[in-house]
Write an enzyme that holds these catalytic residues in place. Structure first.
Site, PDB file in Angstrom:
ATOM      1  N   SER A 573       0.392  -1.083  -0.069  1.00  0.00           N
ATOM      2  CA  SER A 573       0.013  -0.072  -0.078  1.00  0.00           C
ATOM      3  C   SER A 573       0.649   1.381   0.212  1.00  0.00           C
ATOM      4  O   SER A 573       1.502   1.534  -0.367  1.00  0.00           O
ATOM      5  CB  SER A 573      -0.598  -0.284   1.528  1.00  0.00           C
ATOM      6  OG  SER A 573      -2.201   1.068   0.946  1.00  0.00           O
ATOM      7  N   ASP A 680      -5.753  -4.614  -1.857  1.00  0.00           N
ATOM      8  CA  ASP A 680      -4.532  -3.937  -1.185  1.00  0.00           C
ATOM      9  C   ASP A 680      -4.198  -4.887   0.256  1.00  0.00           C
ATOM     10  O   ASP A 680      -4.669  -6.555  -0.255  1.00  0.00           O
ATOM     11  CB  ASP A 680      -5.212  -3.304   0.154  1.00  0.00           C
ATOM     12  CG  ASP A 680      -4.372  -2.226   1.380  1.00  0.00           C
ATOM     13  OD1 ASP A 680      -3.044  -2.639   1.351  1.00  0.00           O
ATOM     14  OD2 ASP A 680      -4.453  -1.649   0.470  1.00  0.00           O
TER      15      ASP A 680
END
Length: 830
Positions: A573, A680
């Site tokens: 991320s 993610d």
């Protein structure tokens, strides 16, 4: 296994007649095999119990473990209409990448090489549902495997029980890891070496009433952990003088409990006398002292950091032949072919001289560069002294060999006769590579646990995607090296795991002089290559968390200021975003990102519509560079929600890799790859440290930017009635807060679990800012900089130890113990 290796008669009503016939036939085959031993053709397996069973039942191998070959990039599947994944496999040659996400896993992503065994965590029974333990196996290179035929296990209960034990161990390996690193003997050992040690553990099965460990016997000394069942440990307690009678106390042992002579003696002065099984059956994982000693011989640094078992008396170690540190033999081979002819120069010769001098200059290792040339007979002239008249530690030697088959024998003799060198950098004449092969008793160079003997490494310099390795050299013993030219490089598949990419201009090599005369960029490239060869790579794993991920930027800047090298960066991320700026633009990129942080809120808003905005932003800020062009590898980690596995972007656009890693599910649109949906990576590995271990990092730094949320006082309704509580539960603001806190807990826990294999862990101090506080980036970085100072000092200390000359680094006593990681404090581990 403690039970005899016999084939038990199967029972059951459905196919009893057929089973009895198969049982009789196997018994006849076993009798014939006992009279005439068979060669299994298997490499030495890491799992000793399974290795012993297979060699005792070699006639069954083709039936129970049929062989199958896979091309590079193929998904490992069994034959049949369902084409299901294997339940167990044995690697004969090549490299297999296993992605297996388990709660608290210490190796969710790892590579398997020749001699490695893998067993599914759900066990070898094909009827079991593997949905709870998703796994993905991929052929990284062309490989030959033996895949388990689970339908054959019905008549082989002992093998089924053995494989089931190893599957159970896969689930509980993290418990063993956490228990061992708390012991006095292994608390100083680095996480990477401790994982390698656990990979050598045996799984043993016992029945009710059997004794498990015998401390008085040498073969029973070591550490045990309960995998299944219940046991009881009996300790002999000597009562005070007023009660002269000897007493025995009992301590129950359950799943996850550690016992054996690795534990510190209790304060009551008792000593273990026996351990017995209380349940119908029990299985334990066992790491013997013999296994530790094998790892000592392969990794002297492990021996230096490992302490004695509490049951051992501290005795001065006397020098012996076994303590002699032999040089590592590093063979350099080039297959540039047409590219080298176009340049008009063979870059390998110049590069070997330069990297040898760079290693000697920077780290002090004693290196002998050896040229092996063809000749009528094997001939060795007297070896030059360790240090020449000019005080240089890089000297050159020349030997002759009549054929490639004789090369390894000549080098072995040279290494044994001159053990004072740290490394032999060997250049072999092209005509001798045809029949050159690795000795059978040699160790694989870049894998840290193999049999004793000399260490052989192959450094393969190539511009091609497919390289045929010499006989006996597997990817485990090979360091692939690629030269990055001035033109963009495009590939159709990822480089092999651990590949070193050097941005050097080949035409300049002809004019190279001494190492000190090279440009700073050329020196940095060569030293990174040298760290990969000598086992000094430094990797950093950066966790996500939005603005909290700025802690990773602060740590990278601190390492750059202290001139601590950064050779590998993985990120999730926001951590992947920081990694992309550093790997794409170096230290300058970190400063650019620091100034750009307040503007990231606009990128986030645009990503609500499409996460393609992240890819566009990264590509624009980093010059549109591709992952396969980066000299410092960047490894963005995402979650493949199609198969519940880790996804690592290794080639293609740098921006697309960061986009996949940061596509928060339900908030941003997902990324796509080969028909799979990528979101993610924080859901599965928020601090991807284990990946750096697979890529060869010896010192791993982890940054977990997501702190545990502070305690929140319980809110109450305005009216303490049933209706009031009902309306209070409908409060949308409170529900949103619950979702946010739940996500933070998930990411924090994921980060702690995936970071546990790191040597140094930096935990975020942020509690007063939210992940979206990009406007307060300066305050967040200031707070992180204050908290990172002691962590950077520990990183500096570990790096100073790694950069010592090889003999001093691997033979000197440990200076001070390292700290054990704490979930709530910044820490150094192992």
């Amino acid at each position: 296994m403690c039970t005899p290796s016999v084939v038990e008669k199967p029972s059951g009503s459905s196919s009893a007649t057929r089973a009895r016939k198969e049982w009789r036939a196997m018994m006849e085959l076993e009798g014939a095999a006992a009279r005439e031993p068979m060669d299994t053709g298997l490499p030495p397996l890491r799992h000793t119990a399974l290795d012993a069973w297979l060699r005792a039942h070699g006639y069954l191998i083709d039936r129970v473990f049929p062989a199958k070959s896979f091309p590079p990039g193929a998904s490992i599947r069994r034959d049949g209409p369902a084409a299901s994944g294997p339940r167990a496999l044995i690697v004969l040659s090549g490299e297999v990448v296993v992605t297996q996400v388990l709660p608290g896993s210490v190796d969710p992503y790892k590579s398997l090489y020749a001699g490695d065994v893998w067993v599914h965590s759900a066990g070898p029974d094909a009827a079991q549902d593997e949905g709870g333990f998703p796994v993905h196996l991929l052929a990284e290179t062309a490989c030959q495997l033996r895949l388990l035929a689970p339908e054959e296990l019905a008549a082989l209960p002992e093998l089924a029980q053995l494989l089931a034990g190893y599957g159970e161990f896969q689930q509980k390996k993290h418990l063993f890891f956490e228990a061992l690193r708390k012991t006095e003997q292994f608390r100083n050992v680095r996480a990477r070496q401790l994982v390698d040690l656990i990979d050598l553990a045996e799984v043993r099965t016992y029945k009710r009433g059997e004794r498990v460990c015998h401390p008085q016997k040498e073969e029973g000394r070591g550490g045990y952990m309960v995998l299944q069942g219940e046991l009881a440990e009996f300790r002999r307690l000597v009562a005070p003088r007023e009660y002269p009678a000897e007493r025995v106390i009992e301590r129950p042992l359950y799943v996850g409990n550690l016992f054996g002579d690795l534990l510190m003696p209790p304060q009551d002065g008792s000593e273990p006398c026996r351990v017995e099984v209380r349940s119908e059956s029990a299985s334990v994982a066992f790491v013997s002292h013999a296994v530790s000693q094998r790892l000592d011989q392969r990794v002297p640094l492990f021996k230096r950091l490992r302490g004695p078992a509490p049951s051992q008396k501290r005795m001065a170690q006397e020098a012996s032949d076994e303590d002699v540190l032999l040089p590592e033999i590093v063979l350099f081979r080039s297959s540039l072919g047409a590219a080298a002819r176009e340049w008009g120069i063979d870059p390998l010769r110049t590069m070997v001289d330069a990297v040898a001098e760079g290693i000697r200059t920077e780290y002090g290792d004693a290196i002998l560069v050896v040229d092996v040339v063809p000749g009528p007979e094997a001939r060795m002239t007297p070896c030059p002294p360790l240090m020449d008249a000019q005080g240089q530690w890089v000297t050159h030697h020349r030997v002759q060999a009549p054929s490639g088959a004789a090369v390894t024998g000549v080098l072995r003799t040279l290494a044994l006769e001159v053990p004072s060198w740290d490394y032999l950098f060997v250049r072999v004449a092209p005509s001798l590579w045809e029949d050159l092969s690795l000795p059978e008793d040699g160790e694989h160079g870049f894998v840290s646990t193999r049999r004793g003997g000399l260490v052989w490494k192959l450094v393969q310099l190539s511009a091609a995607e497919k390289v045929r390795l010499p006989v006996g050299f597997e990817p485990a013993s090979t360091l692939f090296t690629v030269l990055l030219g001035p033109s963009p490089r495009r590939v159709t598949q990822a480089d092999p795991v651990g590949t070193v990419r050097l941005r050097l201009e080949p035409r300049r090599l002809a004019h190279w002089g001494r190492f000190a005369t090279l440009s700073s960029r050329e020196q940095d490239s060569l030293l990174r290559w040298g760290r990969a060869i000598t086992g000094r790579l430094v990797g950093v794993a950066l966790g996500g968390g939005g603005a909290w991920g700025l802690a990773g930027l602060v740590v990278l800047q601190g390492m750059v200021e202290r001139k601590i090298p950064i050779d590998l960066v993985s990120g999730t991320s926001f951590g992947a975003l920081v990694a992309s700026f550093y790997c794409g633009r170096g230290a300058e990129g970190l400063e650019v990102l620091r100034k750009q942080v307040p503007l990231l809120s606009w990128v986030v808003r645009a990503s609500f519509i499409s996460s393609e905005a992240i890819a566009w932003y990264v590509d624009r800020m980093t010059g549109g560079i591709y992952l396969e062009e980066l000299e410092v590898p960047c490894l963005p980690v995402a979650t493949n929600i199609s198969n519940a596995q880790v996804h690592i972007s290794r080639w293609g656009s740098l921006g697309s890799g960061v986009r996949a890693s940061g596509a928060l599910a339900g908030v941003f649109s997902p990324a796509f790859s080969d028909g799979c949906r990528l979101v993610d990576g924080g859901f599965i590995a928020n601090v991807p440290a284990a990946i750096l271990k697979t890529w060869g990092a010896s010192l791993i730094v982890a940054v977990n930017g997501v702190a545990k949320p502070p305690v929140r006082r319980g809110s109450k309704p305005l009216f303490p009635t049933r209706v009031g509580w009902f309306l209070h539960g409908l409060n949308p603001i409170e529900r949103v807060i619950d979702v946010m806190r739940s996500m933070i807990i998930v990411f924090h826990t994921s980060g702690q679990q995936s970071a546990q294999v790191a040597d140094v862990i930096f935990n975020s101090p942020f509690v007063n800012y939210s992940p979206g506080d990009y406007a307060h980036s300066q305050e967040i970085m200031d707070q992180a900089r204050d908290a990172a100072r002691p962590v950077l000092e520990r990183i500096q200390k570990k790096w100073d130890e790694m950069r010592l000359p090889r003999r001093e680094r691997e033979s000197a006593p440990s200076q001070s113990p390292q700290e054990t990681p704490d979930a709530d404090h910044n820490s150094a581990a192992g």
